[in-house]
Each structure stands twice: as structure tokens, then as C-alpha cells.
Scaffold this motif. Sequence first.
Motif, PDB file in Angstrom:
ATOM      1  N   ALA A   1       0.878  -1.166   0.000  1.00 21.73           N
ATOM      2  CA  ALA A   1       0.000   0.000   0.000  1.00 21.73           C
ATOM      3  C   ALA A   1       0.916   1.217   0.000  1.00 21.73           C
ATOM      4  O   ALA A   1       1.925   1.222   0.712  1.00 21.73           O
ATOM      5  N   ALA A   2       0.596   2.218  -0.793  1.00 22.23           N
ATOM      6  CA  ALA A   2       1.495   3.369  -0.902  1.00 22.23           C
ATOM      7  C   ALA A   2       0.705   4.648  -1.105  1.00 22.23           C
ATOM      8  O   ALA A   2      -0.437   4.636  -1.580  1.00 22.23           O
ATOM      9  N   GLY A   3       1.339   5.761  -0.757  1.00 22.10           N
ATOM     10  CA  GLY A   3       0.736   7.075  -0.997  1.00 22.10           C
ATOM     11  C   GLY A   3       1.296   7.639  -2.302  1.00 22.10           C
ATOM     12  O   GLY A   3       2.463   7.410  -2.622  1.00 22.10           O
TER      13      GLY A   3
ATOM     14  N   VAL B   1      10.587   4.680   2.433  1.00 23.08           N
ATOM     15  CA  VAL B   1      11.100   5.463   3.561  1.00 23.08           C
ATOM     16  C   VAL B   1      10.956   4.577   4.808  1.00 23.08           C
ATOM     17  O   VAL B   1      10.259   3.558   4.767  1.00 23.08           O
TER      18      VAL B   1
ATOM     19  N   THR C   1      -3.250   4.067  -1.949  1.00 23.20           N
ATOM     20  CA  THR C   1      -4.326   4.128  -0.955  1.00 23.20           C
ATOM     21  C   THR C   1      -4.640   5.559  -0.521  1.00 23.20           C
ATOM     22  O   THR C   1      -5.639   5.800   0.150  1.00 23.20           O
ATOM     23  N   ASN C   2      -3.752   6.479  -0.871  1.00 23.14           N
ATOM     24  CA  ASN C   2      -3.977   7.882  -0.476  1.00 23.14           C
ATOM     25  C   ASN C   2      -3.060   8.775  -1.299  1.00 23.14           C
ATOM     26  O   ASN C   2      -2.069   8.305  -1.868  1.00 23.14           O
TER      27      ASN C   2
ATOM     28  N   VAL D   1       5.030   6.436  -2.448  1.00 22.57           N
ATOM     29  CA  VAL D   1       5.925   6.225  -1.305  1.00 22.57           C
ATOM     30  C   VAL D   1       5.296   5.247  -0.304  1.00 22.57           C
ATOM     31  O   VAL D   1       4.082   5.268  -0.086  1.00 22.57           O
ATOM     32  N   GLY D   2       6.144   4.414   0.263  1.00 25.76           N
ATOM     33  CA  GLY D   2       5.685   3.453   1.262  1.00 25.76           C
ATOM     34  C   GLY D   2       6.803   3.111   2.225  1.00 25.76           C
ATOM     35  O   GLY D   2       7.850   3.773   2.233  1.00 25.76           O
TER      36      GLY D   2
ATOM     37  N   PHE E   1       3.842   9.084   8.573  1.00 25.83           N
ATOM     38  CA  PHE E   1       3.621   9.501   7.192  1.00 25.83           C
ATOM     39  C   PHE E   1       4.415  10.798   6.965  1.00 25.83           C
ATOM     40  O   PHE E   1       4.940  11.391   7.918  1.00 25.83           O
ATOM     41  N   GLU E   2       4.462  11.265   5.710  1.00 27.72           N
ATOM     42  CA  GLU E   2       5.372  12.345   5.347  1.00 27.72           C
ATOM     43  C   GLU E   2       4.914  13.731   5.819  1.00 27.72           C
ATOM     44  O   GLU E   2       3.708  14.024   5.846  1.00 27.72           O
TER      45      GLU E   2
HETATM   46  N1  LIG Z   1       5.314   6.497   3.720  1.00 22.02           N
HETATM   47  C1  LIG Z   1       4.044   6.248   3.365  1.00 22.02           C
HETATM   48  N2  LIG Z   1       3.595   4.991   3.393  1.00 22.02           N
HETATM   49  C2  LIG Z   1       2.308   4.778   3.032  1.00 22.02           C
HETATM   50  N3  LIG Z   1       1.609   3.640   2.960  1.00 22.02           N
HETATM   51  C3  LIG Z   1       0.363   3.954   2.546  1.00 22.02           C
HETATM   52  N4  LIG Z   1       0.252   5.266   2.345  1.00 22.02           N
HETATM   53  C4  LIG Z   1       1.454   5.801   2.641  1.00 22.02           C
HETATM   54  C5  LIG Z   1       1.970   7.149   2.629  1.00 22.02           C
HETATM   55  O1  LIG Z   1       1.295   8.120   2.306  1.00 22.02           O
HETATM   56  N5  LIG Z   1       3.272   7.289   2.997  1.00 22.02           N
END
Ligand SMILES: Nc1nc2[nH]cnc2c(=O)[nH]1
Length: 291
Positions: free
Chosen positions: A118-120, A197, A244-245, A219-220, A202-203
Motif C-alpha cells: 500500500a502506498a501514498g 522510507v 491508498t492515499n 511512497v511506502g 507519514f510524510e
Molecule cells: N510512507 C508512506 N507509506 C504509506 N503507505 C500507505 N500510504 C502511505 C503514505 O502516504 N506514505
Amino acid sequence: MHSKDQICHEDYQRTADWLLSQTQHRPKVAIICGSGLGMLADALKCQDSFKYSDIPGFPQSTVKGHAGRLVFGELKGKTCVCMQGRFHMYEGHSLSKVTFPVRVFKLLGVDTLIVTNAAGSLADSYSCGDIMIIRDHINFPGLAGLNPLNGPNDDKFGTRFPPMSGVYDKSLRKMAFDICKSMGVSQYVQEGVYCMVGGPNFETVAEARLLHRLGVDAVGMSTAPEVLVASHCGMRVFGLSLITNKVVKSYEDNETVNHEAVLEVSKMRSETLQVLVTELISQMDINNNTA
Ligand SMILES: Nc1nc2[nH]cnc2c(=O)[nH]1
Ligand SMILES: O=P(O)(O)O[C@@H]1C[C@H](O)[C@@H](CO)O1
């Protein structure tokens, strides 16, 4: 085991031998499920499953949305092993623990690793719910010296200085695109650069802007260590990020992200991802899927 963090070949072998003694399945493909994506394992037929806590030497999952089960089974006649839950550096695991299962998979005979996360998104053209085929990654902890390949090199697994250009297999990426086209879902499929990262936060907006300027699309907090270790020992790698966002890049934006929202969006695309991964495995060229 030599020290707290150092794992030796026999440790991986012991776990592999235990698993081989517990299941008849001999997988060629391994799947690592990202946050909320554990349902990828549900498609496996003739399952043999093991709680991580029952597997000698295995680390434990502590994150919500990571069930902590290793599932063996068949997908369209091909034998797979699926991690319902992965390990993250921010949980306090060393990177050798985070990547422990990948080397065990190698010893089981796995030659292809499918990673999901899952990543932003940072890319302006991406939307929540998009599926990103990973073209490449930036490994921030790795660039800062936090690398699972640190320490004495185990030549039985791979070379001291492994190349990483082309680490995400080109033909599998193309195959995935074609499958998405035939599934009629191309409108929400992207291809891009994933950045790991350390997390668990979160960032900040400034960090998000930095990543955006660096050309990061998503980014995840995972994936890169597992991919490095898989590639080091000669596995073919394919990766998917579920967006996911959107990462907040503006001080005017009052949106905030949280893990529950991440899990919600994962659910929304679970079926599509399941079909995509199943189809990919079914079309993959696998030398021998019975042993
Ligand atoms: N670093 C990071 N990991 C995530 N995993 C799911 N969404 C995010 C995000 O916005 N940032
Ligand atoms: O295991 P993945 O990388 O899918 O998990 C992501 C990153 C964090 O662990 C968590 C944040 O919601 O989701």
C-alpha cells in the motif's frame, strides 16, 4: 545464529527444511501481501497454512492488516507460497529479519517474487485506488546505509555487489499491462517509481515535496529490502503498489492520512488485484510447477 541480527545459512535452511517437511507443495512463485492485501492468498487452492508463530525462526507480524500466516497452495495449477503479512523495519525488526522469508523461499525452490504494498501517491496524475506497476524503486534507508545485504556476503545466495538496474522484470511488467487491458481496468493502472522510507510516520509536507521533486510516484515503508534480497539470490521480481492515499503536498490541504483509511482502500481493489495476480501467475513461464 551468530549475533542478535546476524542470520547464517543454516538458519534459513532449518526453516526451509521444516516447511518442506510440513507441506507437499513445492512453490516456484512467492507473493508478499502488503497492508490490507492479504486476500491475495484466498485465491490459493489446496491450501496448507502456517501461523508465523509456529514456523521455527520466523519473525512475527505486529501491524494491523498483516495476518501473520504463510499460505501454500495452487493458483491455476501453479504452486505458490503467499505471505499474509510482511515485516517492516519500523516494527523494530532488523533488515535481515525483514527479508528472512525471501531467502527461505529461495531454499524452497522459488524463482519469482511478487511484492505488493500500500502506498501514498506523489504523482499528480494518480488517484486513490490506482494500481501502480513498479518500474523501479528508490531505497532511502538503503542509500543511507541500511541495507539487508550489509555484513559478510553469503556467496551461496549471490554476489557481493549485485546490480540493481532492471530489477523489476520487464517482461512481467508488460504482461501485467496486457492483462490489465484485457480486464478493462487500464484506466486506473499506472507504472512508476516506488520509494521506500523508514516510517512509521507519514510524510511531512516538506518531505512530500522533496520526494515529488526527486521523481517519486508512490511512497511506502517496505518492499525495497525484500526486492534487493530476492534479486541478490537470482529471483525474478515483479511489484505492485496500491495507491491508498494522495500524499499531502500543500500547506493549504487539511487532509490527513491514517492506517485505517489505507486498509479501507486496499479492500476496495482486493478483487481486481486478486484477478491480476492470478492471471499473471497463470501466464508466467515457470520451469516446473510441480517440484
Ligand atoms: N510512507 C508512506 N507509506 C504509506 N503507505 C500507505 N500510504 C502511505 C503514505 O502516504 N506514505
Ligand atoms: O506493508 P505495506 O508496505 O503495504 O504497508 C504500508 C506502509 C505501512 O506499513 C502501512 C501504512 O498504512 O501501509
